[in-house]
Design a protein around this motif. Structure first.
Motif, PDB file in Angstrom:
ATOM      1  N   MET A  53      -3.727 -15.551  -1.368  1.00  5.66           N
ATOM      2  CA  MET A  53      -3.527 -14.670  -0.992  1.00  5.66           C
ATOM      3  C   MET A  53      -2.218 -13.844  -1.624  1.00  5.66           C
ATOM      4  N   THR A  54      -1.212 -14.406  -1.520  1.00  8.79           N
ATOM      5  CA  THR A  54       0.589 -13.877  -1.513  1.00  8.79           C
ATOM      6  C   THR A  54       0.282 -13.701  -2.601  1.00  8.79           C
ATOM      7  N   LEU A  55       0.524 -14.570  -3.921  1.00 10.62           N
ATOM      8  CA  LEU A  55       0.278 -13.908  -5.178  1.00 10.62           C
ATOM      9  C   LEU A  55      -0.036 -12.335  -5.551  1.00 10.62           C
ATOM     10  N   THR A  56      -2.139 -12.247  -4.931  1.00 14.27           N
ATOM     11  CA  THR A  56      -2.588 -11.214  -4.893  1.00 14.27           C
ATOM     12  C   THR A  56      -1.558  -9.731  -5.299  1.00 14.27           C
ATOM     13  N   ILE A  57      -1.272 -10.002  -3.700  1.00 19.28           N
ATOM     14  CA  ILE A  57      -0.100  -8.943  -3.175  1.00 19.28           C
ATOM     15  C   ILE A  57       1.240  -9.035  -4.166  1.00 19.28           C
ATOM     16  N   VAL A  58       1.722 -10.094  -3.435  1.00 22.92           N
ATOM     17  CA  VAL A  58       2.725  -9.590  -4.965  1.00 22.92           C
ATOM     18  C   VAL A  58       2.230  -8.815  -5.830  1.00 22.92           C
ATOM     19  N   VAL A  59       1.186  -9.182  -6.436  1.00 23.77           N
ATOM     20  CA  VAL A  59       0.790  -9.109  -8.040  1.00 23.77           C
ATOM     21  C   VAL A  59       0.729  -6.835  -7.003  1.00 23.77           C
ATOM     22  N   TRP A  60      -0.223  -6.958  -6.944  1.00 24.14           N
ATOM     23  CA  TRP A  60      -0.654  -5.684  -5.946  1.00 24.14           C
ATOM     24  C   TRP A  60       0.551  -4.663  -6.167  1.00 24.14           C
ATOM     25  N   VAL A  61       1.497  -5.368  -5.429  1.00 27.44           N
ATOM     26  CA  VAL A  61       2.534  -4.107  -5.102  1.00 27.44           C
ATOM     27  C   VAL A  61       3.433  -4.086  -6.185  1.00 27.44           C
ATOM     28  N   LEU A  62       3.290  -4.857  -6.858  1.00 26.80           N
ATOM     29  CA  LEU A  62       4.815  -4.998  -7.872  1.00 26.80           C
ATOM     30  C   LEU A  62       4.165  -3.796  -8.794  1.00 26.80           C
ATOM     31  N   TRP A  63       2.753  -4.087  -9.401  1.00 26.47           N
ATOM     32  CA  TRP A  63       1.535  -3.091 -10.292  1.00 26.47           C
ATOM     33  C   TRP A  63       1.765  -1.925  -9.672  1.00 26.47           C
ATOM     34  N   ASN A  64       1.923  -1.843  -8.466  1.00 29.88           N
ATOM     35  CA  ASN A  64       2.226   0.277  -8.049  1.00 29.88           C
ATOM     36  C   ASN A  64       3.523   0.201  -7.757  1.00 29.88           C
ATOM     37  N   ILE A  65       4.145   0.064  -8.011  1.00 35.13           N
ATOM     38  CA  ILE A  65       5.334   0.088  -8.175  1.00 35.13           C
ATOM     39  C   ILE A  65       5.590   0.318  -9.770  1.00 35.13           C
ATOM     40  N   PHE A  66       5.477  -0.495 -10.629  1.00 29.74           N
ATOM     41  CA  PHE A  66       6.181  -0.701 -11.985  1.00 29.74           C
ATOM     42  C   PHE A  66       5.679  -0.442 -12.543  1.00 29.74           C
ATOM     43  N   ALA A  67       4.761   0.006 -12.732  1.00 26.67           N
ATOM     44  CA  ALA A  67       3.709   0.844 -13.592  1.00 26.67           C
ATOM     45  C   ALA A  67       3.608   1.817 -14.165  1.00 26.67           C
ATOM     46  N   PRO A  68       3.725   2.264 -15.280  1.00 29.29           N
ATOM     47  CA  PRO A  68       3.247   3.672 -15.300  1.00 29.29           C
ATOM     48  C   PRO A  68       2.434   4.768 -14.697  1.00 29.29           C
ATOM     49  N   GLY A  69       2.639   5.471 -14.035  1.00 32.14           N
ATOM     50  CA  GLY A  69       2.021   6.736 -13.271  1.00 32.14           C
ATOM     51  C   GLY A  69       0.504   6.378 -13.390  1.00 32.14           C
ATOM     52  N   ALA A  70       0.167   6.965 -14.343  1.00 34.74           N
ATOM     53  CA  ALA A  70      -1.141   6.622 -14.999  1.00 34.74           C
ATOM     54  C   ALA A  70      -1.822   5.339 -14.607  1.00 34.74           C
ATOM     55  N   LEU A  71      -1.404   4.558 -14.694  1.00 34.86           N
ATOM     56  CA  LEU A  71      -1.685   3.214 -14.029  1.00 34.86           C
ATOM     57  C   LEU A  71      -1.969   2.593 -13.049  1.00 34.86           C
ATOM     58  N   LYS A  72      -0.741   2.979 -12.073  1.00 29.63           N
ATOM     59  CA  LYS A  72      -0.874   3.283 -10.458  1.00 29.63           C
ATOM     60  C   LYS A  72      -2.813   3.886 -10.167  1.00 29.63           C
ATOM     61  N   PHE A  73      -2.938   2.658  -9.344  1.00 31.07           N
ATOM     62  CA  PHE A  73      -3.972   2.875  -8.586  1.00 31.07           C
ATOM     63  C   PHE A  73      -3.798   2.939  -7.431  1.00 31.07           C
ATOM     64  N   ASP A  74      -2.438   2.531  -6.426  1.00 37.92           N
ATOM     65  CA  ASP A  74      -2.532   2.459  -5.215  1.00 37.92           C
ATOM     66  C   ASP A  74      -0.688   2.639  -5.015  1.00 37.92           C
ATOM     67  N   GLU A  75      -0.434   3.966  -4.840  1.00 38.91           N
ATOM     68  CA  GLU A  75       0.530   4.575  -4.651  1.00 38.91           C
ATOM     69  C   GLU A  75       1.351   4.289  -3.061  1.00 38.91           C
ATOM     70  N   TYR A  76       2.561   4.118  -3.351  1.00 39.48           N
ATOM     71  CA  TYR A  76       3.812   3.433  -1.973  1.00 39.48           C
ATOM     72  C   TYR A  76       2.980   3.322  -1.240  1.00 39.48           C
ATOM     73  N   PRO A  77       2.324   4.051   0.058  1.00 42.13           N
ATOM     74  CA  PRO A  77       2.153   3.424   1.446  1.00 42.13           C
ATOM     75  C   PRO A  77       1.085   2.408   0.990  1.00 42.13           C
ATOM     76  N   PHE A  78       0.194   1.917   0.037  1.00 42.53           N
ATOM     77  CA  PHE A  78      -0.352   1.094  -0.776  1.00 42.53           C
ATOM     78  C   PHE A  78      -1.749   1.049   0.527  1.00 42.53           C
ATOM     79  N   ILE A  79      -2.031   2.539   0.706  1.00 41.43           N
ATOM     80  CA  ILE A  79      -3.703   2.740   1.774  1.00 41.43           C
ATOM     81  C   ILE A  79      -4.867   1.903   1.166  1.00 41.43           C
ATOM     82  N   PHE A  80      -4.560   2.032   0.295  1.00 44.78           N
ATOM     83  CA  PHE A  80      -6.286   0.681  -0.111  1.00 44.78           C
ATOM     84  C   PHE A  80      -5.907  -0.462  -0.166  1.00 44.78           C
ATOM     85  N   LEU A  81      -4.503  -1.226  -0.512  1.00 47.04           N
ATOM     86  CA  LEU A  81      -4.186  -2.646  -0.185  1.00 47.04           C
ATOM     87  C   LEU A  81      -4.646  -2.434   1.882  1.00 47.04           C
TER      88      LEU A  81
END
Length: 187
Positions: free
Chosen positions: A61-89
């Motif tokens: 669970m921790t790894l999933t959340i860390v990967v989720w947050v890091l992906w949505n912060i550092f990925a290129p704009g078109a590949l982000k699926f959950d922007e900063y407030p991480f509503i989907f998470l």
């Protein structure tokens, strides 16, 4: 003639009211809701609850959340699926928690039921053990009372020693005559 009339009446009653047979199961009714096996569902919920309580689940669970947050912060704009407030998470974690809590409660209820059955079996076993112990105690007491009336080896030995002493005392009081060794007294 009268017998035929009673048979005709019985046939009419059988036709009017169908006979309900108690030795056969009822026919299945059509149900609107899906059916499920409660035991299978309970076993599955216990497996899930057991997994949710492990370190492996916390690590994944921790790894999933860390990967989720890091992906949505550092990925290129078109590949982000959950922007900063991480509503989907937040939604995914809320959904996971809303299912985990009832599954854990169901598993606890099943464990409580098993514990209750085990306690009842233990209570019955204890009652049987107490009854057996009381029976054996009564039997031992009866044997002791019976042995109080039975001649023991020590008692017989002491009685024989008393008889020997008594015989020696009589020999000293009434010595045998002349050493002839005869038990027959002189006439």
């Amino acid at each position: 003639m009268a017998a035929e009339r009673t048979q005709d009446r019985e046939r009419e009653r059988e036709r009017a009211v169908p006979r309900i047979r108690l030795d056969l199961p009822r026919e299945r009714r059509a149900r609107l809701l899906p059916e499920y096996d409660p035991e299978a569902f309970g076993r599955m919920s216990e497996r899930i609850a057991r997994f949710l309580g492990t370190g492996r689940f916390l690590v994944w669970m921790t790894l999933t959340i860390v990967v989720w947050v890091l992906w949505n912060i550092f990925a290129p704009g078109a590949l982000k699926f959950d922007e900063y407030p991480f509503i989907f998470l937040t939604l995914a974690l809320s959904l996971q928690a809303s299912y985990a809590a009832p599954l854990i409660l169901l598993a606890q209820n099943r464990q409580d039921d098993r514990d209750r059955v085990n306690l009842e079996q233990d209570r019955k076993q204890n009652e049987r053990s107490i009854a057996d112990t009381e029976y054996l105690t009564r039997e031992i007491a009866a044997l002791r009372m019976g042995l109080g009336e039975v001649a023991t080896r020590d008692w017989i030995r002491s009685e024989l020693q008393d008889l020997l002493k008594e015989m020696e005392e009589r020999r000293d009081l009434f010595p045998s005559g002349g050493g002839r060794g005869s038990d027959v007294p002189d006439r």
